[in-house]
Design a protein around this motif. Structure first.
Motif, PDB file in Angstrom:
ATOM      1  N   SER A   1       0.836  -1.264   0.145  1.00  0.00           N
ATOM      2  CA  SER A   1       0.075   0.080   0.078  1.00  0.00           C
ATOM      3  C   SER A   1       0.756   1.390  -0.130  1.00  0.00           C
ATOM      4  CB  SER A   1      -1.056  -0.003   1.193  1.00  0.00           C
ATOM      5  OG  SER A   1      -1.546   1.470   1.384  1.00  0.00           O
ATOM      6  N   ALA A   2       0.235   2.164  -0.484  1.00  0.00           N
ATOM      7  CA  ALA A   2       0.918   3.531  -0.138  1.00  0.00           C
ATOM      8  C   ALA A   2       0.735   3.994   1.154  1.00  0.00           C
ATOM      9  CB  ALA A   2       0.035   4.646  -0.785  1.00  0.00           C
ATOM     10  N   THR A   3       1.853   4.712   1.770  1.00  0.00           N
ATOM     11  CA  THR A   3       1.936   4.730   3.286  1.00  0.00           C
ATOM     12  C   THR A   3       2.481   6.282   3.727  1.00  0.00           C
ATOM     13  OG1 THR A   3       4.557   4.071   3.179  1.00  0.00           O
ATOM     14  CG2 THR A   3       2.734   2.384   3.788  1.00  0.00           C
ATOM     15  N   GLY A   4       2.102   7.284   2.748  1.00  0.00           N
ATOM     16  CA  GLY A   4       2.326   8.560   2.858  1.00  0.00           C
ATOM     17  C   GLY A   4       1.610   9.349   3.981  1.00  0.00           C
ATOM     18  N   LYS A   5       2.016  10.699   4.298  1.00  0.00           N
ATOM     19  CA  LYS A   5       1.425  11.621   5.242  1.00  0.00           C
ATOM     20  C   LYS A   5      -0.095  11.784   4.789  1.00  0.00           C
ATOM     21  CE  LYS A   5       2.226  15.877   7.611  1.00  0.00           C
ATOM     22  NZ  LYS A   5       2.737  17.002   7.832  1.00  0.00           N
TER      23      LYS A   5
ATOM     24  N   ASN B   1      -4.961  15.073  -6.912  1.00  0.00           N
ATOM     25  CA  ASN B   1      -4.442  15.616  -5.483  1.00  0.00           C
ATOM     26  C   ASN B   1      -4.006  14.359  -4.736  1.00  0.00           C
ATOM     27  OD1 ASN B   1      -5.726  17.735  -6.406  1.00  0.00           O
ATOM     28  ND2 ASN B   1      -7.840  17.605  -5.302  1.00  0.00           N
ATOM     29  N   TYR B   2      -2.992  14.720  -3.807  1.00  0.00           N
ATOM     30  CA  TYR B   2      -2.527  13.767  -2.729  1.00  0.00           C
ATOM     31  C   TYR B   2      -3.592  13.616  -1.800  1.00  0.00           C
ATOM     32  CZ  TYR B   2       2.352  14.171  -4.275  1.00  0.00           C
ATOM     33  OH  TYR B   2       3.301  14.167  -5.077  1.00  0.00           O
ATOM     34  N   VAL B   3      -3.788  11.966  -1.383  1.00  0.00           N
ATOM     35  CA  VAL B   3      -4.524  11.565  -0.138  1.00  0.00           C
ATOM     36  C   VAL B   3      -3.445  11.522   0.617  1.00  0.00           C
ATOM     37  CG1 VAL B   3      -6.043  10.035   0.522  1.00  0.00           C
ATOM     38  CG2 VAL B   3      -6.504  11.172  -1.735  1.00  0.00           C
ATOM     39  N   LEU B   4      -2.508  10.418   0.320  1.00  0.00           N
ATOM     40  CA  LEU B   4      -1.274  10.171   1.136  1.00  0.00           C
ATOM     41  C   LEU B   4      -0.178  10.628   0.499  1.00  0.00           C
ATOM     42  CD1 LEU B   4      -2.276   6.558   2.186  1.00  0.00           C
ATOM     43  CD2 LEU B   4      -2.825   8.427   3.530  1.00  0.00           C
ATOM     44  N   ASP B   5       0.595  11.425   0.995  1.00  0.00           N
ATOM     45  CA  ASP B   5       1.772  12.308   0.294  1.00  0.00           C
ATOM     46  C   ASP B   5       3.251  11.396   0.704  1.00  0.00           C
ATOM     47  OD1 ASP B   5       3.537  13.963  -0.800  1.00  0.00           O
ATOM     48  OD2 ASP B   5       3.009  15.771   0.490  1.00  0.00           O
ATOM     49  N   GLY B   6       3.465  10.727  -0.213  1.00  0.00           N
ATOM     50  CA  GLY B   6       4.741   9.866  -0.169  1.00  0.00           C
ATOM     51  C   GLY B   6       5.956  10.474  -0.255  1.00  0.00           C
TER      52      GLY B   6
ATOM     53  N   SER C   1       2.852   7.630  -2.792  1.00  0.00           N
ATOM     54  CA  SER C   1       1.717   8.293  -2.358  1.00  0.00           C
ATOM     55  C   SER C   1       0.519   7.737  -2.714  1.00  0.00           C
ATOM     56  CB  SER C   1       1.881   9.524  -3.355  1.00  0.00           C
ATOM     57  OG  SER C   1       2.954  10.466  -2.877  1.00  0.00           O
ATOM     58  N   ARG C   2      -0.631   7.977  -2.325  1.00  0.00           N
ATOM     59  CA  ARG C   2      -2.109   7.786  -2.930  1.00  0.00           C
ATOM     60  C   ARG C   2      -2.444   9.200  -3.190  1.00  0.00           C
ATOM     61  NH1 ARG C   2      -5.332   4.788   1.142  1.00  0.00           N
ATOM     62  NH2 ARG C   2      -4.108   3.038   0.510  1.00  0.00           N
ATOM     63  N   ILE C   3      -3.120   9.044  -4.659  1.00  0.00           N
ATOM     64  CA  ILE C   3      -3.749  10.323  -5.254  1.00  0.00           C
ATOM     65  C   ILE C   3      -5.241   9.909  -5.513  1.00  0.00           C
ATOM     66  CG2 ILE C   3      -1.492  10.897  -5.939  1.00  0.00           C
ATOM     67  CD1 ILE C   3      -2.254  10.118  -8.839  1.00  0.00           C
ATOM     68  N   LEU C   4      -6.197  11.152  -5.572  1.00  0.00           N
ATOM     69  CA  LEU C   4      -7.154  11.137  -5.851  1.00  0.00           C
ATOM     70  C   LEU C   4      -7.219  11.697  -7.547  1.00  0.00           C
ATOM     71  CD1 LEU C   4     -10.251  11.464  -6.193  1.00  0.00           C
ATOM     72  CD2 LEU C   4     -10.058  13.643  -5.085  1.00  0.00           C
TER      73      LEU C   4
ATOM     74  N   LEU D   1       3.227   2.700  -6.013  1.00  0.00           N
ATOM     75  CA  LEU D   1       3.972   1.761  -5.154  1.00  0.00           C
ATOM     76  C   LEU D   1       5.534   1.732  -5.435  1.00  0.00           C
ATOM     77  CD1 LEU D   1       1.268  -1.027  -5.133  1.00  0.00           C
ATOM     78  CD2 LEU D   1       1.730   0.926  -3.433  1.00  0.00           C
ATOM     79  N   ALA D   2       5.753   1.928  -6.874  1.00  0.00           N
ATOM     80  CA  ALA D   2       7.048   1.965  -7.419  1.00  0.00           C
ATOM     81  C   ALA D   2       7.240   2.420  -8.643  1.00  0.00           C
ATOM     82  CB  ALA D   2       7.651   0.326  -7.417  1.00  0.00           C
ATOM     83  N   VAL D   3       8.327   2.821  -9.121  1.00  0.00           N
ATOM     84  CA  VAL D   3       8.838   2.850 -10.596  1.00  0.00           C
ATOM     85  C   VAL D   3       9.723   2.007 -10.989  1.00  0.00           C
ATOM     86  CG1 VAL D   3       7.843   5.297 -10.585  1.00  0.00           C
ATOM     87  CG2 VAL D   3      10.259   4.973  -9.799  1.00  0.00           C
ATOM     88  N   MET D   4       9.748   1.624 -12.207  1.00  0.00           N
ATOM     89  CA  MET D   4      10.884   0.766 -12.867  1.00  0.00           C
ATOM     90  C   MET D   4      11.628   1.677 -13.706  1.00  0.00           C
ATOM     91  SD  MET D   4       9.943  -2.073 -11.642  1.00  0.00           S
ATOM     92  CE  MET D   4      10.436  -3.477 -12.852  1.00  0.00           C
TER      93      MET D   4
END
Length: 313
Positions: free
Chosen positions: A171-175, A213-218, A277-280, A310-313
């Motif tokens: 999961s995303a785990t940002g602020k 928009n950020y929901v969780l800011d990584g 991050s999690r974004i809307l 979650l990640a970039v390659m």
């Protein structure tokens, strides 16, 4: 329509190369440790040439480590970037290969997105390794085969170079970022990897412009156009507040090459956002599918996403 998660997914084994040769001539098969030997290009990174299998193929999956790397061990859920060559046991020519094409193939370990022999054979192998997989029909294409190059009940042989491995969080785990605009959908903030809620406001006009928009800011790197981004998402249509697809529900990820992403609003909404991050995302029709119906998505739909980067390659 293919699912949105798979709009850019190219199936393994496109059968893009020459058909398997017949068994004419005096070519004698060479075996090593019970698997067809590599006759040319034996080193990691080199394009291999496989010998023809000799005798009866193994009845069970056989994994031979030809050279072991020093990288981390691949586990379920990791994304591996690999180069591969595939050949049927009794063939003399590959039916497919990624060697020499300039870009490794991405595979999520244990996600069921490729044949079972790949999922089982690559799990537990170290990044930097070259492995040979001998895959019985039950873990390949079984009684159906695949096209005219992989016959029913064919045993498959692959040489696979594991170029890179990326561990993907659940999961995303940002602020947490305040969601204080009552005219926009509200997104859940749970970080347990389970379904993330998306609630579309009732009797509210759909935004005419893209919302990202950020929901969780990584705190990871910003997504670039040259990246392939690994995401989980819950996608809804604004008008009926109905989910058309959720990868949270199946506990799977999808990898989108940004340069090839065909939905304009997804691409613009992801660019510059930080990993973790999690974004809307709210995507108006002109940046989504426009006046074209896409499966269960009606024409002229505004799309709403909760999307974990979650990640970039």
């Amino acid at each position: 329509m293919r699912r949105l998660a798979g709009l850019l997914v190219v199936p393994l084994l496109l059968l893009s190369t020459a058909a398997c040769g017949d068994d004419k001539g005096s070519d004698s098969a060479q075996m090593k440790n019970g698997v067809p030997a590599i006759s040319k290009g034996a080193k990691f990174g080199e394009t291999p040439t496989l010998s023809k299998g000799q005798g009866e193929p193994p009845k069970e999956l056989k994994v031979e480590t030809l050279s072991e790397g020093t990288g981390p061990v691949l586990k379920k859920g990791d994304i591996a970037q690999v180069n591969y060559l595939g050949q049927v046991w009794d063939g003399k020519e590959p039916f497919d290969a990624s060697f020499g094409k300039g870009k490794p193939f991405d595979v999520t370990i244990g996600a069921g997105m490729v044949i079972k022999g790949w999922d089982q054979g690559l799990e537990g192998r170290k990044v930097g390794s070259r492995v040979e997989l001998v895959i019985p029909p039950a873990l390949g294409y079984g009684e159906q085969g695949s096209g005219d190059k992989i016959k029913p009940n064919a045993t498959l042989v692959f040489v696979v170079d594991i170029v890179k491995g990326t561990s993907v969080p659940a999961s995303a785990t940002g602020k947490e970022v305040a969601q204080d605009n009552k005219d926009l959908p509200k997104v859940g903030t749970n970080t347990d990897g389970k379904e993330v809620s998306v609630t579309v406001p009732k009797d509210t006009a759909e935004p005419a412009k893209l919302v990202s928009n950020y929901v969780l800011d990584g705190d990871g790197p910003a997504v670039k156009d040259s990246d392939s981004v690994v995401v989980k998402f819950n996608g809804k249509t604004w008008k009926d507040d109905k989910t058309f697809e959720s990868t949270y529900a199946t506990d799977t990820t999808v990898t989108w090459p940004m340069a090839e992403l065909s939905v304009k609003g997804l691409k613009e909404g992801l660019l510059g956002k930080k990993v973790g991050s999690r974004i809307l995302l709210v995507i108006p029709p002109d940046m989504a599918f426009g006046d074209k119906e896409q499966g269960t998505i009606p024409a002229k739909s505004t799309l709403v996403f909760s999307l974990d980067i979650l990640a970039v390659m």
